[in-house]
Design a protein around this motif. Structure first.
Motif, PDB file in Angstrom:
ATOM      1  N   GLU A   1      36.476 -31.925  31.807  1.00 16.64           N
ATOM      2  CA  GLU A   1      35.470 -30.965  31.990  1.00 16.64           C
ATOM      3  C   GLU A   1      34.612 -30.870  30.508  1.00 16.64           C
ATOM      4  O   GLU A   1      35.475 -30.335  29.449  1.00 16.64           O
ATOM      5  N   ARG A   2      33.358 -31.085  30.406  1.00 17.12           N
ATOM      6  CA  ARG A   2      32.643 -30.544  29.227  1.00 17.12           C
ATOM      7  C   ARG A   2      33.078 -29.074  28.736  1.00 17.12           C
ATOM      8  O   ARG A   2      33.213 -28.196  29.558  1.00 17.12           O
ATOM      9  N   LEU A   3      33.106 -29.017  27.420  1.00 19.25           N
ATOM     10  CA  LEU A   3      33.281 -27.809  26.709  1.00 19.25           C
ATOM     11  C   LEU A   3      32.094 -27.234  25.977  1.00 19.25           C
ATOM     12  O   LEU A   3      31.768 -28.179  25.089  1.00 19.25           O
ATOM     13  N   ALA A   4      31.561 -26.178  26.090  1.00 21.28           N
ATOM     14  CA  ALA A   4      30.636 -25.665  25.457  1.00 21.28           C
ATOM     15  C   ALA A   4      30.953 -24.900  24.158  1.00 21.28           C
ATOM     16  O   ALA A   4      31.920 -24.219  24.372  1.00 21.28           O
TER      17      ALA A   4
ATOM     18  N   ASP B   1      20.820 -23.359  27.708  1.00 16.11           N
ATOM     19  CA  ASP B   1      21.181 -24.868  28.014  1.00 16.11           C
ATOM     20  C   ASP B   1      20.349 -25.585  26.736  1.00 16.11           C
ATOM     21  O   ASP B   1      21.230 -26.857  26.338  1.00 16.11           O
TER      22      ASP B   1
ATOM     23  N   GLU C   1      32.445 -25.755  30.906  1.00 13.66           N
ATOM     24  CA  GLU C   1      31.064 -25.809  31.667  1.00 13.66           C
ATOM     25  C   GLU C   1      31.227 -24.769  33.243  1.00 13.66           C
ATOM     26  O   GLU C   1      29.959 -24.457  33.421  1.00 13.66           O
TER      27      GLU C   1
ATOM     28  N   GLU D   1      38.653 -38.595  26.671  1.00 13.43           N
ATOM     29  CA  GLU D   1      37.430 -37.976  27.438  1.00 13.43           C
ATOM     30  C   GLU D   1      37.990 -36.866  28.066  1.00 13.43           C
ATOM     31  O   GLU D   1      38.972 -36.687  29.034  1.00 13.43           O
ATOM     32  N   LEU D   2      37.496 -35.688  27.862  1.00 12.33           N
ATOM     33  CA  LEU D   2      37.790 -34.332  28.501  1.00 12.33           C
ATOM     34  C   LEU D   2      37.188 -34.482  30.041  1.00 12.33           C
ATOM     35  O   LEU D   2      36.168 -35.204  30.487  1.00 12.33           O
TER      36      LEU D   2
ATOM     37  N   TRP E   1      27.925 -29.342  23.081  1.00 13.09           N
ATOM     38  CA  TRP E   1      28.861 -29.762  24.150  1.00 13.09           C
ATOM     39  C   TRP E   1      29.938 -30.838  23.257  1.00 13.09           C
ATOM     40  O   TRP E   1      29.719 -31.343  22.435  1.00 13.09           O
ATOM     41  N   VAL E   2      31.346 -30.350  23.766  1.00 16.10           N
ATOM     42  CA  VAL E   2      32.371 -31.258  23.376  1.00 16.10           C
ATOM     43  C   VAL E   2      32.856 -32.027  24.643  1.00 16.10           C
ATOM     44  O   VAL E   2      33.051 -31.569  25.445  1.00 16.10           O
ATOM     45  N   THR E   3      32.861 -33.312  24.428  1.00 15.76           N
ATOM     46  CA  THR E   3      33.107 -34.334  25.532  1.00 15.76           C
ATOM     47  C   THR E   3      34.592 -34.994  25.330  1.00 15.76           C
ATOM     48  O   THR E   3      35.070 -35.731  26.325  1.00 15.76           O
ATOM     49  N   GLN E   4      34.994 -34.950  24.072  1.00 13.59           N
ATOM     50  CA  GLN E   4      36.296 -35.712  23.714  1.00 13.59           C
ATOM     51  C   GLN E   4      37.084 -34.926  22.815  1.00 13.59           C
ATOM     52  O   GLN E   4      36.692 -34.393  22.018  1.00 13.59           O
TER      53      GLN E   4
END
Length: 491
Positions: free
Chosen positions: A110-113, A94, A80, A107-108, A99-102
């Motif tokens: 930082e969010r990954l797009a 946006d 992100e 739990e990550l 988004w990938v959050t886990q």
């Protein structure tokens, strides 16, 4: 007509139920299936559909390599913080970012797009690779998929949440070099449509409010579909220095002074396959130019019990000669299907050229050739079959291009007031060419009333309204016009 023939046939009308007809062709011609339940907007691309993409990929990749582009591959996930370094990218994409959050059970931090486009993951590495003017120009391209979680109605190949494309990214010393790069890629996209897919296009640039987020200029090729809607066929972006400044893409010039690079990006997706299918196909099924058809020729032997051996031997010889010459050929010698069924099946699947061989062809040393677009047939000598077939390929391509060109030529109309713009788009579709003040509000007014938008404006040096001495007024609001706009409904 047999029960099998009925199952093969297309039941929807191209002219009256275009969307349903298109979906039926895509599925019955074995190009794609819809994705799993609960995954609306995703498709499964079948081998015949993927072969079409491979044809486009091979054609375009060769052009890239001829112009010093190297292929690379970058991660599909973008931190992100990388996206946020270019604010226009964040704001522009946006609503469509997945988004990938886990990861696993963690739990990550930082969010990954999931990449909606890759400028923000590629630019930081370009910054690492470039030190001196000797490192420029830098040109990289990747073939990959991207994900845009669109809320709009999806349609196979035209608009899906995940789609295949290529995206090229380059860095240059000057604005002028970057502009030349931008136009080189646009020329290559035009060639994909006109020299490979038999579809003529219009070319120009997007209005400023519709250019790629953060770009200096976005250029486009636009293809008109038979239902009067436009397809954005490919875009090439002059990014100026905004991305280079955000990601610190700099170089030392000959005087050892640090300079900010000028960058471009450009992409063509499998939307071009949607345009291909929509443009040429008909109520019998898929129609393909020989340039991309997975099977270019089908040979259908027609025999009785006492002639089967001779007909098959003759047909096999023809198939071998064509295969040796590099033609993609299928000999359909199935016993369990009659010739009529075979004709219908291969027409549905878009095979451009059928060769019929019966006892008379064997006896006379001839072949009967039938074109897929219109059923035109010709009797030709067996000798030099490969050259003969290539000549017929050229004829078939010419027919497809001419039909598409006729459609385009008759669908560009001029209008100079709001009522004419709305009336023309509502009655005819196609493109409406009109003077425009440059204000986005005028586009919104038309869009709200008839769901049409400005798909392109001519390049500045091709637009008579740029720096014009005479005064034209905007076709929507009546204020002074600055540009010529092409309005259309679009996919």
């Amino acid at each position: 007509m047999t029960e099998d023939d009925q199952e093969l046939g297309i039941t929807e009308s191209k002219s009256h139920n275009t969307g349903e007809w298109y979906a039926e062709v895509v599925q019955k011609a074995g190009l794609a299936n819809y994705g799993p339940e609960g995954m609306s907007g995703f498709i499964v691309t079948r081998p015949r559909g993927y072969a079409l993409w491979e044809a486009v990929q091979g054609f375009l990749d060769a052009k890239f390599k001829e112009t010093d582009v190297q292929n690379a591959y970058f991660p599909m996930f973008i931190p992100e913080s990388y996206l946020e370094r270019e604010k226009d990218i964040v704001e522009g994409f946006d609503p469509e970012v997945a988004w990938v959050t886990q990861g696993g059970h963690e739990e990550l931090e930082e969010r990954l797009a999931v990449r909606p486009t890759s400028e923000s993951i590629i630019a930081p590495y370009m910054a690492q690779w470039i030190r001196s003017h000797r490192d420029l120009p830098l040109r990289v391209n990747q073939w990959c998929s991207v994900v845009r979680w669109e809320a709009t109605e999806t349609k196979p190949f035209f608009r899906t949440k995940e789609f295949l494309w290529q995206e090229g990214h380059t860095a240059h010393e000057s604005h002028e070099e970057a502009w030349e790069e931008t136009m080189t890629r646009l020329d290559q996209y035009e060639s994909v449509y006109e020299d490979l897919l038999a579809i003529p296009v219009l070319r120009g640039q997007k209005p400023d409010h519709d250019k790629f987020p953060g770009a200096h200029t976005t250029t486009t090729v636009e293809a008109l579909m038979p239902d009067g809607k436009s397809v954005q066929g490919g875009t090439s972006h002059h990014l100026g220095q905004s991305f280079a400044e955000a990601f610190d893409i700099t170089y030392s010039d000959e005087d050892e002074e640090e300079r900010v690079a000028h960058t471009t990006s450009w992409g063509l997706s499998w939307r071009c396959l949607g345009a291909l299918i929509m443009t040429h196909s008909d109520e019998q099924g898929l129609v393909l130019p020989p340039t991309v058809a997975p099977t270019q020729v089908v040979i259908v032997p027609i025999w009785q019990a006492d002639t089967k051996e001779d007909v098959l031997e003759y047909a096999e010889g023809v198939a071998d000669d064509l295969a040796d010459a590099g033609v993609s050929v299928e000999l359909d010698d199935r016993d369990e299907r009659n010739p009529g069924f075979k004709f219908n099946e291969h027409e549905l699947n878009g095979v451009p050229l059928r060769i019929e061989i019966g006892p008379h062809e064997v006896e006379d040393g001839e072949l009967t050739l039938v074109h897929r677009p219109d059923g035109e047939s010709a009797v030709e000598d067996r000798e030099d079959v490969a050259d003969t077939v290539r000549s017929h390929f050229d004829e078939i391509y010419g027919k497809l291009y001419a039909a598409a060109e006729e459609n385009l030529d008759g669908e560009v109309r001029e209008a100079d007031d709001r009522a004419s713009i709305l009336g023309t788009l509502g009655q005819h579709g196609g493109y409406v060419k009109t003077p425009w003040c440059g204000d986005e509000a005028c586009e919104e007014e038309i869009k709200d009333q008839i769901a049409a938008e400005i798909v392109m404006v001519p390049f500045e040096d091709e637009d008579d309204l740029v720096d014009a001495d005479h005064e034209e007024t905007c076709g929507v609001c009546g204020e002074a016009a600055e540009r010529t706009a092409y309005f259309a409904k679009s996919y």
